[in-house]
Design an enzyme around this catalytic site. Sequence first.
Site, mmCIF file in Angstrom:
data_model
loop_
_atom_site.group_PDB
_atom_site.id
_atom_site.type_symbol
_atom_site.label_atom_id
_atom_site.label_comp_id
_atom_site.label_asym_id
_atom_site.label_seq_id
_atom_site.Cartn_x
_atom_site.Cartn_y
_atom_site.Cartn_z
ATOM 1 C CD GLU A 81 19.641 -0.988 -35.838
ATOM 2 O OE1 GLU A 81 19.148 -0.347 -36.774
ATOM 3 O OE2 GLU A 81 20.721 -1.639 -35.931
ATOM 4 C CD GLU A 129 49.391 8.066 -45.651
ATOM 5 O OE1 GLU A 129 50.626 8.276 -45.554
ATOM 6 O OE2 GLU A 129 48.781 7.303 -44.896
#
Length: 327
Positions: free
Chosen positions: A47, A251
Site C-alpha cells: 500500500e 525434498e
Amino acid sequence: MGEAVELGRSVRTSTSPNPWVGAVIVPPGGDPVALGATSPPGGPHAEAVALELAGSTARGSTVYVTLEPCSHHGRTPPCADALIAAGVSRVVVGVADPDPRVAGQGLARLRAAGVEVAVGVGADEVGRSLAPYLKHRRTGRPWVVLKLAATLDGRTAAPDGSSRWITGPLARADVHRLRAESDAIAVGSGTVRADDPALTVRDAEGRHPRRIVLGTIPEGARVRPADSHRGPPEALLDRLGAEGVVQLLVEGGPTVAGQWHRLRLVDQYVIYLAPALLGGDDGRPVLAGPGAPTMADVWRGAITSVRQVGPDVRIDVLADSDGHGLP
C-alpha cells in the site's frame, strides 16, 4: 484484484516472513494509477509503495489490496493510517489478516475514519496465493511442500539407488524456484549420503533456504552449513514456525516422503513426472512404507495445477486444511 494478486506473486521470493501483497490504486472513473508490491523485510508494504507512486491522485481513489492493511507499528508505519492520510475513499480487500497484531483492526480503523471497506473480493484466488502465510499466522507452523520426481510408472530411483536425473533441466530449474520461495528445506540423511546435494538456489533468482538434514550430517557434505534435526517432524515444524519459517520444502527420498505423508504433515504436493519408464517392480517407490490397506482408505487431494515443464509435467496437489486429503 487479479492484478494485485499477480503483483504479490512477482515478489514471492523476496518478502518472507512478511506476506507477498499486491496493491492497485484506481482514481474515480480512471484506469489504475499506481501499482505496489511488498518490499523485502524492513521496506515499505504494498500500500505504501502504491501511495508513494500515486501522490495526490490517491485522494478519493479505490485501493485494491490482497491482504488487510496492517494497523500496528513494526519496522514500517501502519498501512491503514497511510491510506486514511492519503484520503482514499474505498479499500477493497481480498482476505482479512489472521496475524493477531492485525486481525480485523486494520479494517476497523479504516471504517472508523469513514473509508468504505469491502472484504472477500477474489478471496479464493488470494487465499491460494497467500496460503503459506495464512497457515503460518493461524497455526504457528510453516506451510509444508513435498516435492517428488518420478517416472511414469511411479519410480523415484533405479534398483541400485541411482536417481540422477529423472527429470530434465527445465524441471530442475523449476525446483530451484520452489527453493527460492521457501524459507527452509529439509532432506533425509540418506539422500545426503547418496546424492550429496547442495540444496541451494542456482537456476532461479532468490535466496538460499535454510538447510535442514533429518538425521546426522556426514562430514564434508555439500549441504553444510546445515541444521541437524533428530526427533519427531512435528517438533521441527513447531520450532521452525516459531523462528519465522513460513514455508518448508521437503525434498527427502521415499522414506522421508512416506513418513511425512502418513503423518499428514504435507499441505502441498509438487510432483514432477518424466516421460520415462523403469519397468518392473524393483525400482524405488514415490512413498516408502505401508500404504492404504483398502481403497476406502485411499488419500485423495485436489489437483490445482497441471503444466508442462520442458518434456516433463508438474502436478500440484493440495491436501485439506488438516493434511488428511479430501473426501
